[in-house]
Design an enzyme around this catalytic site. Sequence first.
Site, PDB file in Angstrom:
ATOM      1  N   HIS A 216      58.950  20.443  60.413  1.00  0.00           N
ATOM      2  CA  HIS A 216      59.464  19.396  61.294  1.00  0.00           C
ATOM      3  C   HIS A 216      58.584  19.263  62.534  1.00  0.00           C
ATOM      4  CE1 HIS A 216      61.351  22.318  64.149  1.00  0.00           C
ATOM      5  NE2 HIS A 216      61.601  23.024  63.064  1.00  0.00           N
TER       6      HIS A 216
ATOM      7  N   ASP B 225      59.757  17.649  65.299  1.00  0.00           N
ATOM      8  CA  ASP B 225      60.601  17.563  66.496  1.00  0.00           C
ATOM      9  C   ASP B 225      60.792  18.928  67.141  1.00  0.00           C
ATOM     10  OD1 ASP B 225      62.139  18.135  64.130  1.00  0.00           O
ATOM     11  OD2 ASP B 225      63.960  17.933  65.323  1.00  0.00           O
TER      12      ASP B 225
ATOM     13  N   ASP C 184      57.922  26.945  67.121  1.00  0.00           N
ATOM     14  CA  ASP C 184      58.945  26.256  66.323  1.00  0.00           C
ATOM     15  C   ASP C 184      58.784  24.754  66.437  1.00  0.00           C
ATOM     16  OD1 ASP C 184      61.182  25.731  64.809  1.00  0.00           O
ATOM     17  OD2 ASP C 184      62.629  26.269  66.353  1.00  0.00           O
TER      18      ASP C 184
ATOM     19  N   GLU D  25      64.998  17.925  62.565  1.00  0.00           N
ATOM     20  CA  GLU D  25      65.541  19.186  62.052  1.00  0.00           C
ATOM     21  C   GLU D  25      66.372  19.870  63.118  1.00  0.00           C
ATOM     22  OE1 GLU D  25      65.750  23.504  61.096  1.00  0.00           O
ATOM     23  OE2 GLU D  25      64.899  22.543  62.859  1.00  0.00           O
ATOM     24  N   GLU D  26      65.968  19.676  64.378  1.00  0.00           N
ATOM     25  CA  GLU D  26      66.609  20.390  65.481  1.00  0.00           C
ATOM     26  C   GLU D  26      67.926  19.755  65.931  1.00  0.00           C
ATOM     27  OE1 GLU D  26      65.752  23.170  66.257  1.00  0.00           O
ATOM     28  OE2 GLU D  26      63.598  23.489  66.243  1.00  0.00           O
TER      29      GLU D  26
ATOM     30  N   GLU E  80      59.182  27.644  59.015  1.00  0.00           N
ATOM     31  CA  GLU E  80      60.028  28.116  60.118  1.00  0.00           C
ATOM     32  C   GLU E  80      59.559  29.490  60.606  1.00  0.00           C
ATOM     33  OE1 GLU E  80      62.273  26.720  61.853  1.00  0.00           O
ATOM     34  OE2 GLU E  80      62.786  24.946  60.701  1.00  0.00           O
TER      35      GLU E  80
ATOM     36  N   HIS F 275      62.954  28.145  71.261  1.00  0.00           N
ATOM     37  CA  HIS F 275      64.011  27.467  72.027  1.00  0.00           C
ATOM     38  C   HIS F 275      64.128  27.998  73.460  1.00  0.00           C
ATOM     39  CE1 HIS F 275      66.400  25.655  68.402  1.00  0.00           C
ATOM     40  NE2 HIS F 275      65.120  25.822  68.101  1.00  0.00           N
TER      41      HIS F 275
END
Length: 375
Positions: free
Chosen positions: A66, A68, A99, A133-134, A162, A348
């Site tokens: 992903h 995003d 990520d 995805e997030e 991931e 994150h």
Amino acid sequence: MSCPVIELTQQLIRRPSLSPDDAGCQALLIDRLQAIGFTVERMDFADTQNFWAWRGQGETLAFAGHTDVVPPGDADRWINPPFEPTIRDGMLFGRGAADMKGSLAAMVVAAERFVAQHPNHTGRLAFLITSDEEASAHNGTVKVVEALMARNERLDYCLVGEPSSIEVVGDVVKNGRRGSLTCNLTIHGVQGHVAYPHLADNPVHRAAPFLNELVAIEWDQGNEFFPATSMQIANIQAGTGSNNVIPGELFVQFNFRFSTELTDEMIKAQVLALLEKHQLRYTVDWWLSGQPFLTARGKLVDAVVNAVEHYNEIKPQLLTTGGTSDGRFIARMGAQVVELGPVNATIHKINECVNAADLQLLARMYQRIMEQLVA
């Protein structure tokens, strides 16, 4: 540091692709893939950009990821602006470094090197990339998978980039994930004055024995691949904010992370039976965000383990712990699905970062996996 993997990662980080906004990341990847002979099909749904790209034919190895990222939080707390990639002491800082823009760069550079060495590879190499995805993930990988399945598209192996690793690249490989089931439960009572409880029906009091029994349930003991199923209450709300009003309703939200020992229907049945046992008046709404899946030892797991052992000289742990990933959607196609990516210690978080050398290592691992499965 001049390295195609690092340079591409930096270019991606500079694009502030807050989910589901792709911010030009996919155009960058598509240009690179088309330059080496990939056919690219854009598969956008609503506000989400996706693409499916392939080269060759036959047994198919797809790389999934992903573009995003999650919001950076307070930018002033970062040691450098979150969308201005910076290398300090060998660590590449920036939102998405781990990520998972580093993985995307490693995948694409690995494909470029693989195609240069194997221009007539025997299998099919593919990419499935999304910009959501997030966040909700409603219009991302799941929609692409549905479209591919509707036309009987073949997918034998899928590597999701991931960030699976804990301390060094490849120390943990995810060969499955638990299922996730959320229950939104409202217990109905009768609102009234706290001084006149006989004229009301307190749903908090009514629900307390039910909740006490619910949290004490041992759902299963797990198995050799999965930890025991867990249930956690995530939100609970009742009352008007006043100290003299008995609430009319109690809302409870709880989530199950469940193993292959259970199905979502088994969990639902047990919860509903417990509600009936306690004679509660209720409204219930379920949200199944993913079924559990497991990829047993086979060609993909063996290829991934081989690549890690070859380049990092460690034997990876095969685990199914953690949250859900888009692998849950891809597994529906019958593909073997494995997750291998960088260290996840800062994902994150403020000052998200990845060891720059790890991304170079990851690209070599990805290339070796390609060579074992589709060369």
